[in-house]
Design a protein around this motif. Structure first.
Motif, PDB file in Angstrom:
ATOM      1  N   MET A   1      25.336  20.007  50.225  1.00 33.08           N
ATOM      2  CA  MET A   1      25.715  19.995  51.625  1.00 33.08           C
ATOM      3  C   MET A   1      26.867  19.006  51.803  1.00 33.08           C
ATOM      4  SD  MET A   1      23.504  18.719  54.917  1.00 33.08           S
ATOM      5  CE  MET A   1      22.143  19.723  54.432  1.00 33.08           C
ATOM      6  N   TYR A   2      27.981  19.495  52.327  1.00 38.19           N
ATOM      7  CA  TYR A   2      29.154  18.670  52.563  1.00 38.19           C
ATOM      8  C   TYR A   2      29.044  18.009  53.924  1.00 38.19           C
ATOM      9  CZ  TYR A   2      34.057  17.547  53.504  1.00 38.19           C
ATOM     10  OH  TYR A   2      35.224  16.908  53.825  1.00 38.19           O
ATOM     11  N   LEU A   3      29.044  16.693  53.941  1.00 39.33           N
ATOM     12  CA  LEU A   3      28.898  15.946  55.185  1.00 39.33           C
ATOM     13  C   LEU A   3      30.217  15.250  55.530  1.00 39.33           C
ATOM     14  CD1 LEU A   3      25.349  14.439  54.579  1.00 39.33           C
ATOM     15  CD2 LEU A   3      25.962  16.462  55.886  1.00 39.33           C
ATOM     16  N   LYS A   4      31.150  16.026  56.059  1.00 35.59           N
ATOM     17  CA  LYS A   4      32.491  15.542  56.386  1.00 35.59           C
ATOM     18  C   LYS A   4      32.449  14.326  57.307  1.00 35.59           C
ATOM     19  CE  LYS A   4      35.637  17.601  59.350  1.00 35.59           C
ATOM     20  NZ  LYS A   4      36.402  18.753  59.814  1.00 35.59           N
ATOM     21  N   ARG A   5      31.483  14.278  58.183  1.00 36.93           N
ATOM     22  CA  ARG A   5      31.422  13.182  59.150  1.00 36.93           C
ATOM     23  C   ARG A   5      31.112  11.837  58.504  1.00 36.93           C
ATOM     24  NH1 ARG A   5      28.864  16.340  64.367  1.00 36.93           N
ATOM     25  NH2 ARG A   5      30.860  17.271  64.953  1.00 36.93           N
ATOM     26  N   LEU A   6      30.443  11.839  57.362  1.00 37.02           N
ATOM     27  CA  LEU A   6      30.208  10.573  56.654  1.00 37.02           C
ATOM     28  C   LEU A   6      31.528   9.913  56.307  1.00 37.02           C
ATOM     29  CD1 LEU A   6      27.284  11.260  54.156  1.00 37.02           C
ATOM     30  CD2 LEU A   6      27.229   9.930  56.261  1.00 37.02           C
ATOM     31  N   LYS A   7      32.453  10.693  55.795  1.00 34.36           N
ATOM     32  CA  LYS A   7      33.760  10.163  55.406  1.00 34.36           C
ATOM     33  C   LYS A   7      34.543   9.708  56.639  1.00 34.36           C
ATOM     34  CE  LYS A   7      37.908  11.198  52.774  1.00 34.36           C
ATOM     35  NZ  LYS A   7      38.581  12.176  51.907  1.00 34.36           N
ATOM     36  N   ILE A   8      34.532  10.510  57.687  1.00 35.22           N
ATOM     37  CA  ILE A   8      35.273  10.173  58.903  1.00 35.22           C
ATOM     38  C   ILE A   8      34.755   8.871  59.510  1.00 35.22           C
ATOM     39  CG2 ILE A   8      35.714  10.904  61.287  1.00 35.22           C
ATOM     40  CD1 ILE A   8      35.734  13.819  60.173  1.00 35.22           C
ATOM     41  N   LEU A   9      33.439   8.739  59.625  1.00 40.84           N
ATOM     42  CA  LEU A   9      32.852   7.518  60.182  1.00 40.84           C
ATOM     43  C   LEU A   9      33.179   6.304  59.321  1.00 40.84           C
ATOM     44  CD1 LEU A   9      29.390   8.895  61.311  1.00 40.84           C
ATOM     45  CD2 LEU A   9      31.172   7.992  62.812  1.00 40.84           C
ATOM     46  N   ARG A  10      33.106   6.481  58.017  1.00 49.00           N
ATOM     47  CA  ARG A  10      33.398   5.372  57.105  1.00 49.00           C
ATOM     48  C   ARG A  10      34.847   4.915  57.256  1.00 49.00           C
ATOM     49  NH1 ARG A  10      35.973   5.402  52.534  1.00 49.00           N
ATOM     50  NH2 ARG A  10      35.750   7.631  52.123  1.00 49.00           N
ATOM     51  N   ILE A  11      35.765   5.861  57.264  1.00 51.97           N
ATOM     52  CA  ILE A  11      37.184   5.522  57.380  1.00 51.97           C
ATOM     53  C   ILE A  11      37.476   4.882  58.742  1.00 51.97           C
ATOM     54  CG2 ILE A  11      39.502   6.532  57.565  1.00 51.97           C
ATOM     55  CD1 ILE A  11      38.602   8.507  55.343  1.00 51.97           C
ATOM     56  N   ASN A  12      36.907   5.442  59.804  1.00 51.04           N
ATOM     57  CA  ASN A  12      37.109   4.871  61.142  1.00 51.04           C
ATOM     58  C   ASN A  12      36.564   3.453  61.256  1.00 51.04           C
ATOM     59  OD1 ASN A  12      38.412   7.166  62.019  1.00 51.04           O
ATOM     60  ND2 ASN A  12      36.631   8.002  63.079  1.00 51.04           N
ATOM     61  N   ALA A  13      35.546   3.137  60.459  1.00 53.06           N
ATOM     62  CA  ALA A  13      34.972   1.787  60.454  1.00 53.06           C
ATOM     63  C   ALA A  13      35.753   0.848  59.537  1.00 53.06           C
ATOM     64  CB  ALA A  13      33.513   1.844  60.023  1.00 53.06           C
ATOM     65  N   GLY A  14      36.763   1.383  58.858  1.00 56.17           N
ATOM     66  CA  GLY A  14      37.569   0.560  57.955  1.00 56.17           C
ATOM     67  C   GLY A  14      36.837   0.153  56.693  1.00 56.17           C
ATOM     68  N   LEU A  15      35.926   1.001  56.246  1.00 58.28           N
ATOM     69  CA  LEU A  15      35.108   0.684  55.072  1.00 58.28           C
ATOM     70  C   LEU A  15      35.487   1.552  53.887  1.00 58.28           C
ATOM     71  CD1 LEU A  15      31.684   0.485  56.924  1.00 58.28           C
ATOM     72  CD2 LEU A  15      33.082  -1.440  56.138  1.00 58.28           C
ATOM     73  N   LYS A  16      35.171   1.051  52.703  1.00 54.83           N
ATOM     74  CA  LYS A  16      35.374   1.797  51.466  1.00 54.83           C
ATOM     75  C   LYS A  16      34.036   2.372  51.014  1.00 54.83           C
ATOM     76  CE  LYS A  16      39.075  -1.255  50.033  1.00 54.83           C
ATOM     77  NZ  LYS A  16      39.535  -2.232  49.069  1.00 54.83           N
ATOM     78  N   GLN A  17      34.108   3.325  50.112  1.00 50.75           N
ATOM     79  CA  GLN A  17      32.866   3.893  49.572  1.00 50.75           C
ATOM     80  C   GLN A  17      32.002   2.815  48.937  1.00 50.75           C
ATOM     81  OE1 GLN A  17      33.949   7.096  46.944  1.00 50.75           O
ATOM     82  NE2 GLN A  17      34.010   8.584  48.626  1.00 50.75           N
TER      83      GLN A  17
END
Length: 73
Positions: free
Chosen positions: A1-17
């Motif tokens: 399951m691809y959860l595109k919003r995980l990446k968007i939220l992370r980037i918007n929060a200024g965080l790295k993986q």
């Protein structure tokens, strides 16, 4: 399951993986697989991330477009 919003939220929060992986107590490569949909994210991690981002699991799972978390009852 691809959860595109995980990446968007992370980037918007200024965080790295690596930052999110540290929060979950896992390796960055494992988190990367969750974010890209190559591995299913465990429910307890999904809930933890929803709490972290102050949103709902429904939002993360693309079941709603309402980013706000549910009110406490």
């Amino acid at each position: 399951m691809y959860l595109k919003r995980l990446k968007i939220l992370r980037i918007n929060a200024g965080l790295k993986q690596t930052d999110i992986a540290d929060i979950l107590g896992i390796q960055q490569t494992v988190y990367s697989r969750y974010e890209r949909g190559f591995q299913t994210i465990p429910l307890h991690f999904l809930v933890k991330l929803a709490d972290f981002y102050n949103t709902s699991t429904d939002y993360l799972l693309n079941r709603t477009n309402n980013i706000n978390s549910y009110p406490d009852e």
